[in-house]
Design a protein around this motif. Structure first.
Motif, PDB file in Angstrom:
ATOM      1  N   ALA A   9       0.829  -1.201   0.000  1.00 55.68           N
ATOM      2  CA  ALA A   9       0.000   0.000   0.000  1.00 55.68           C
ATOM      3  C   ALA A   9       0.866   1.254   0.000  1.00 55.68           C
ATOM      4  O   ALA A   9       0.562   2.244  -0.690  1.00 55.68           O
ATOM      5  N   GLU A  10       1.951   1.221   0.770  1.00 57.10           N
ATOM      6  CA  GLU A  10       2.872   2.361   0.794  1.00 57.10           C
ATOM      7  C   GLU A  10       3.519   2.565  -0.570  1.00 57.10           C
ATOM      8  O   GLU A  10       3.675   3.701  -1.030  1.00 57.10           O
ATOM      9  N   ALA A  11       3.926   1.468  -1.212  1.00 51.75           N
ATOM     10  CA  ALA A  11       4.545   1.567  -2.537  1.00 51.75           C
ATOM     11  C   ALA A  11       3.567   2.186  -3.535  1.00 51.75           C
ATOM     12  O   ALA A  11       3.958   3.010  -4.379  1.00 51.75           O
ATOM     13  N   GLU A  12       2.302   1.817  -3.437  1.00 50.08           N
ATOM     14  CA  GLU A  12       1.291   2.396  -4.326  1.00 50.08           C
ATOM     15  C   GLU A  12       1.121   3.888  -4.053  1.00 50.08           C
ATOM     16  O   GLU A  12       0.937   4.692  -4.976  1.00 50.08           O
ATOM     17  N   GLU A  13       1.202   4.248  -2.778  1.00 47.25           N
ATOM     18  CA  GLU A  13       1.077   5.660  -2.391  1.00 47.25           C
ATOM     19  C   GLU A  13       2.235   6.477  -2.949  1.00 47.25           C
ATOM     20  O   GLU A  13       2.046   7.593  -3.463  1.00 47.25           O
ATOM     21  N   VAL A  14       3.448   5.942  -2.858  1.00 48.68           N
ATOM     22  CA  VAL A  14       4.615   6.641  -3.397  1.00 48.68           C
ATOM     23  C   VAL A  14       4.529   6.713  -4.913  1.00 48.68           C
ATOM     24  O   VAL A  14       4.855   7.745  -5.519  1.00 48.68           O
ATOM     25  N   ALA A  15       4.072   5.636  -5.554  1.00 46.11           N
ATOM     26  CA  ALA A  15       3.929   5.639  -7.011  1.00 46.11           C
ATOM     27  C   ALA A  15       2.934   6.707  -7.457  1.00 46.11           C
ATOM     28  O   ALA A  15       3.155   7.395  -8.473  1.00 46.11           O
ATOM     29  N   ALA A  16       1.862   6.882  -6.707  1.00 47.14           N
ATOM     30  CA  ALA A  16       0.875   7.911  -7.037  1.00 47.14           C
ATOM     31  C   ALA A  16       1.483   9.303  -6.903  1.00 47.14           C
ATOM     32  O   ALA A  16       1.222  10.192  -7.730  1.00 47.14           O
ATOM     33  N   PHE A  17       2.317   9.496  -5.866  1.00 43.55           N
ATOM     34  CA  PHE A  17       3.017  10.777  -5.699  1.00 43.55           C
ATOM     35  C   PHE A  17       3.921  11.040  -6.892  1.00 43.55           C
ATOM     36  O   PHE A  17       3.921  12.140  -7.464  1.00 43.55           O
ATOM     37  N   ARG A  68      14.796  -4.243   3.746  1.00 44.10           N
ATOM     38  CA  ARG A  68      14.917  -2.781   3.649  1.00 44.10           C
ATOM     39  C   ARG A  68      15.291  -2.345   2.238  1.00 44.10           C
ATOM     40  O   ARG A  68      14.755  -1.359   1.716  1.00 44.10           O
ATOM     41  N   LEU A  69      16.211  -3.052   1.626  1.00 46.42           N
ATOM     42  CA  LEU A  69      16.588  -2.728   0.243  1.00 46.42           C
ATOM     43  C   LEU A  69      15.402  -2.909  -0.698  1.00 46.42           C
ATOM     44  O   LEU A  69      15.136  -2.054  -1.559  1.00 46.42           O
ATOM     45  N   ASP A  70      14.691  -4.004  -0.539  1.00 53.22           N
ATOM     46  CA  ASP A  70      13.520  -4.253  -1.390  1.00 53.22           C
ATOM     47  C   ASP A  70      12.463  -3.173  -1.198  1.00 53.22           C
ATOM     48  O   ASP A  70      11.786  -2.771  -2.161  1.00 53.22           O
ATOM     49  N   THR A  71      12.330  -2.684   0.043  1.00 54.02           N
ATOM     50  CA  THR A  71      11.336  -1.639   0.323  1.00 54.02           C
ATOM     51  C   THR A  71      11.684  -0.359  -0.412  1.00 54.02           C
ATOM     52  O   THR A  71      10.823   0.247  -1.069  1.00 54.02           O
ATOM     53  N   LEU A  72      12.925   0.076  -0.339  1.00 53.79           N
ATOM     54  CA  LEU A  72      13.329   1.296  -1.043  1.00 53.79           C
ATOM     55  C   LEU A  72      13.115   1.156  -2.543  1.00 53.79           C
ATOM     56  O   LEU A  72      12.614   2.075  -3.205  1.00 53.79           O
ATOM     57  N   ARG A  73      13.499   0.020  -3.077  1.00 63.89           N
ATOM     58  CA  ARG A  73      13.346  -0.186  -4.524  1.00 63.89           C
ATOM     59  C   ARG A  73      11.881  -0.201  -4.923  1.00 63.89           C
ATOM     60  O   ARG A  73      11.515   0.318  -5.991  1.00 63.89           O
ATOM     61  N   ALA A  74      11.035  -0.784  -4.076  1.00 63.07           N
ATOM     62  CA  ALA A  74       9.596  -0.789  -4.364  1.00 63.07           C
ATOM     63  C   ALA A  74       9.021   0.623  -4.356  1.00 63.07           C
ATOM     64  O   ALA A  74       8.035   0.906  -5.048  1.00 63.07           O
ATOM     65  N   PHE A  75       9.630   1.512  -3.597  1.00 60.02           N
ATOM     66  CA  PHE A  75       9.203   2.912  -3.565  1.00 60.02           C
ATOM     67  C   PHE A  75       9.688   3.688  -4.791  1.00 60.02           C
ATOM     68  O   PHE A  75       9.371   4.872  -4.940  1.00 60.02           O
ATOM     69  N   GLY A  76      10.490   3.060  -5.631  1.00 61.66           N
ATOM     70  CA  GLY A  76      11.007   3.751  -6.806  1.00 61.66           C
ATOM     71  C   GLY A  76      12.240   4.580  -6.519  1.00 61.66           C
ATOM     72  O   GLY A  76      12.564   5.506  -7.271  1.00 61.66           O
TER      73      GLY A  76
END
Length: 298
Positions: A9-17, A68-76
Motif C-alpha cells: 500500500a505504501e509503494a502504491e502511495e509513493v507511485a501515485a506521488f 529494507r533494500l527491497d522496500t526502497l526499490r519498491a518505492f522507486g
C-alpha cells in the motif's frame, strides 16, 4: 493489514506521488545502512529515548537488510546513500571497509564513507576516495567533535579537490551539542569555500542561519530529512516566513528520509513536501534532479 500488505500500500502511495509530480524515480540522499550489530545498537538507542533524542521514536522499518533494500526499490528509489558514522576514535576505518563491501554488492547505493578527527584520518579517507567513495557522512552531534578541528583540514581539502559531497548533521536538533550550529561549519567553509556540504535536516532548528550560509556559499546544499513531517513540526517547526528562501534555493535542496530510522511511514515524508505547495517543478528538483546532477547519476 499484514506487513507485506502495508508495504504494498505504501509503494502504491509513493507511485501515485511520483505520477502526480512527474518523477521517473526518487533519489534519497539520507538513508542509513551499516553493520548489523551497529544498527541494532542505534535502534536500541532510539528505543530508549536517549539524551540525543529525548522522545519516543518507534522505528517503522525495523527489518532485515534485504527487506529494507527491497522496500526502497519498491518505492522507486533509484539511488540512495548508506550513511554511517563513528561515535568515537578507531571506528571510522572499519566502518568504511564495511561500507565499501556493501556498495560493491549494492549498485544502487552511493558508496558512502565517514571519518573522525584522529591521527590516521587522512590516510583512511584517502583510501576510501581511492576505493570509490562518492559521499561522506559527518555527525557532529553524535561524534561530539568540532568540524573545524585542524586534524580534519586534509580531509576537507581532499573532499573539495574531488568535489565529493558530505552529508553533515550540524544543526542543534534534536539536542544542542558543543559544536552544533552554523558557526563551526562556517569556519570550515571559510577555509575550504569549494566544499559541498549537504546540511542534514535543513539545519534544524537553525533553519534561517543555514539558509543564509547557503546564500553565502554556492556549494552548500540542504536535505529535507524528516522536515515538515508531523513528527518534526511538533518539535522544530520550519518558519513559514522562510518558505520563499527555501523556494529560491530549490536547485540546492535534496530529498532525504532517514530511512529506516523513521517513526512514520515513508510516504508521509513526500506528502509533507507536497503540502508546502511549492509546485511540481520544485518537487522534481528536490526529489530527483538535484541529486542526479550533484552525483552525476545521468
Amino acid at each position: 493489514m499484514s506487513a507485506p500488505d502495508t508495504r504494498n500500500a505504501e509503494a502504491e502511495e509513493v507511485a501515485a506521488f511520483r505520477e502526480r509530480v512527474g518523477l521517473p524515480g526518487l533519489v534519497d540522499v539520507h538513508t542509513h545502512f551499516m553493520p548489523e550489530r551497529v544498527l541494532r545498537k542505534v535502534w536500541a538507542y532510539f528505543d530508549s529515548a536517549g539524551p540525543l533524542t529525548r522522545r519516543p521514536w518507534p522505528i517503522v522499518y525495523r527489518d532485515e537488510e534485504r527487506v529494507r533494500l527491497d522496500t526502497l526499490r519498491a518505492f522507486g528509489v533509484r539511488a540512495f546513500t548508506g550513511l554511517l558514522y563513528p561515535h568515537k576514535p578507531g571506528m571510522a576505518a572499519w566502518l568504511n571497509g564495511w561500507a565499501a563491501e556493501f556498495a560493491g554488492r549494492t549498485p544502487d547505493c552511493l558508496h558512502t564513507a565517514t571519518f573522525f578527527p584522529e591521527p590516521e584520518v587522512e590516510k583512511y579517507v584517502a583510501g576510501a576516495i581511492e576505493a570509490g567513495a562518492r559521499v561522506f557522512k559527518v555527525h557532529v552531534q553524535v561524534g561530539g567533535f568540532d568540524p573545524a578541528d585542524p586534524r580534519l583540514d586534509p580531509v576537507w581539502d581532499m573532499l573539495s579537490d574531488n568535489g565529493i559531497p558530505a552529508v553533515i548533521h550540524c544543526g542543534s536538533g534534536p539536542v544542542p551539542g558543543r559544536h552544533t550550529g552554523p558557526e563551526p561549519l562556517r569556519e570550515v567553509l571559510r577555509r575550504f569555500p569549494r566544499l559541498r556540504p549537504i546540511v542534514a535536516h535543513l539545519g534544524a532548528p537553525e533553519y534561517t542561519e543555514f539558509l543564509a550560509l547557503a546564500d553565502e556559499y554556492d556549494g552548500v546544499h540542504l536535505d529535507t530529512t524528516m522536515n515538515f513531517t508531523d513528527f518534526f513540526e511538533s518539535d522544530a517547526p520550519f518558519p513559514r516566513s522562510a518558505f520563499p528562501r527555501l523556494a529560491a534555493l530549490g536547485d540546492r535542496v535534496l530529498f532525504g528520509s532517514d530511512f529506516p530510522n523513521i517513526p512514520y511511514p515513508y510516504p508521509h515524508a513526500l506528502h509533507a513536501l507536497e503540502r508546502l505547495e511549492l509546485g511540481p517543478e520544485w518537487l522534481r528538483k528536490v526529489c530527483h534532479d538535484n541529486a542526479v546532477r550533484l552525483f552525476g547519476l545521468g
